[in-house]
Design a protein around this motif. Sequence first.
Motif, PDB file in Angstrom:
ATOM      1  N   GLY A 291     -19.905  26.087 -32.460  1.00 18.20           N
ATOM      2  CA  GLY A 291     -20.302  27.474 -32.268  1.00 18.20           C
ATOM      3  C   GLY A 291     -21.471  27.668 -31.325  1.00 18.20           C
ATOM      4  O   GLY A 291     -22.119  28.716 -31.321  1.00 18.20           O
ATOM      5  N   ILE A 292     -21.755  26.664 -30.476  1.00 16.85           N
ATOM      6  CA  ILE A 292     -22.874  26.741 -29.543  1.00 16.85           C
ATOM      7  C   ILE A 292     -22.322  26.876 -28.128  1.00 16.85           C
ATOM      8  O   ILE A 292     -21.660  25.964 -27.620  1.00 16.85           O
ATOM      9  CB  ILE A 292     -23.773  25.497 -29.652  1.00 16.85           C
ATOM     10  CG1 ILE A 292     -24.346  25.395 -31.076  1.00 16.85           C
ATOM     11  CG2 ILE A 292     -24.902  25.539 -28.621  1.00 16.85           C
ATOM     12  CD1 ILE A 292     -25.096  24.114 -31.339  1.00 16.85           C
ATOM     13  N   ALA A 293     -22.588  27.998 -27.491  1.00 21.23           N
ATOM     14  CA  ALA A 293     -22.036  28.265 -26.156  1.00 21.23           C
ATOM     15  C   ALA A 293     -23.093  28.202 -25.057  1.00 21.23           C
ATOM     16  O   ALA A 293     -22.802  27.813 -23.923  1.00 21.23           O
ATOM     17  CB  ALA A 293     -21.343  29.619 -26.139  1.00 21.23           C
ATOM     18  N   GLU A 294     -24.316  28.619 -25.374  1.00 20.89           N
ATOM     19  CA  GLU A 294     -25.380  28.666 -24.367  1.00 20.89           C
ATOM     20  C   GLU A 294     -26.161  27.355 -24.370  1.00 20.89           C
ATOM     21  O   GLU A 294     -26.792  27.002 -25.364  1.00 20.89           O
ATOM     22  CB  GLU A 294     -26.325  29.841 -24.649  1.00 20.89           C
ATOM     23  CG  GLU A 294     -25.651  31.204 -24.572  1.00 20.89           C
ATOM     24  CD  GLU A 294     -25.167  31.527 -23.169  1.00 20.89           C
ATOM     25  OE1 GLU A 294     -25.845  31.105 -22.203  1.00 20.89           O
ATOM     26  OE2 GLU A 294     -24.120  32.179 -23.029  1.00 20.89           O
ATOM     27  N   LEU A 295     -26.100  26.622 -23.247  1.00 20.22           N
ATOM     28  CA  LEU A 295     -26.774  25.331 -23.144  1.00 20.22           C
ATOM     29  C   LEU A 295     -27.777  25.342 -21.996  1.00 20.22           C
ATOM     30  O   LEU A 295     -27.507  25.877 -20.927  1.00 20.22           O
ATOM     31  CB  LEU A 295     -25.746  24.220 -22.906  1.00 20.22           C
ATOM     32  CG  LEU A 295     -24.679  24.037 -23.996  1.00 20.22           C
ATOM     33  CD1 LEU A 295     -23.659  22.990 -23.555  1.00 20.22           C
ATOM     34  CD2 LEU A 295     -25.318  23.631 -25.312  1.00 20.22           C
ATOM     35  N   ALA A 296     -28.923  24.757 -22.228  1.00 21.75           N
ATOM     36  CA  ALA A 296     -29.977  24.714 -21.216  1.00 21.75           C
ATOM     37  C   ALA A 296     -29.631  23.719 -20.120  1.00 21.75           C
ATOM     38  O   ALA A 296     -29.069  22.650 -20.388  1.00 21.75           O
ATOM     39  CB  ALA A 296     -31.309  24.341 -21.866  1.00 21.75           C
TER      40      ALA A 296
END
Length: 323
Positions: A291-296
């Motif tokens: 559920g993690i879409a935004e990555l640095a």
Amino acid sequence: MSYRTQVITVFGGSGFIGRHLIRRLARSGAQIRIATRNPGKAAFLKTAGAVGQIVPFAADCSKDESVARAVQGADVVINLLGVLFERGSQSFQGVHVDAAARIARLAAASGVNRLIQISAIGADSNSPSSYARSKAAGEQAVLSAFPAATILRPSIVFGPEDNFFNKFAAMAQKAPALPLIGGGKTLFQPVYVGNLADAVVAALETDASRGKTYELGGPRVYTFRELLELTQKDIQRHRPLVTIPWNAAESLAGFLEKVPVLDPVLTRDQVALLKQDNVVSPTALGFKDLGIAELATCEVILPTYLSRFIVGGKFSGQTGTAH
């Protein structure tokens, strides 16, 4: 899910990944034990939570009774233990396999509900690298003792205390050139330590992650050459990149291994590891499945901590008028 009433034991919590994960876990209100051989070195993390919430806990992972005390009464156990090279009593077998197996076995015996094992992309029982083989053996040992364990395999992890970008930035300050081992074509998918911490928490928040293995890479794939170029750009230095053939790199590493310093610059096992790309498999579960879409990205994060390597400081090249 709130972990306010839960007890979490983190092995290796005072290390690079651990210090970021502890701060992330503390927001939940959980009681956190940092299981470490030297509790004094973890004391700085107590301020990451409320008074008494985070407790450094003496633990020797080579002894059953010590590990049993660390996991007793815990609801969650997270194993971050790992070494990048062998030195003295710190062997791949001892840390990646034996300690991991002991933690999993005693966690299961103690009735621990969840176990998270941090491994690495490239873990493979058939790898030419002892490091990668030991990571694979550790995974197998953990799942044998605790079948519902969740395995997280990150690519190289970057952040303020990392051992990759900081090392090459420091080399660029002093060395006349930087080495491109094998031509610098090896692929990497660097993952930000904060995103890795988010993945641990996300895995704990879903029962669907039980017994699953996830490969975690950042939003972009880079060659080794591109990562060195990016490092030099951020520290405003431009050293030549010199190709070192594999056989020459192995010979050099064999010599460097014998230099009596704490951290060898290069080992033969690391050369073997560099021969394999370090990227997420297209068929593997990953961040999106948690559920993690935004990555640095490296481009955003690296300047925030590599600026300390800039001669004269981050703003040394800027001019302006005071108002």
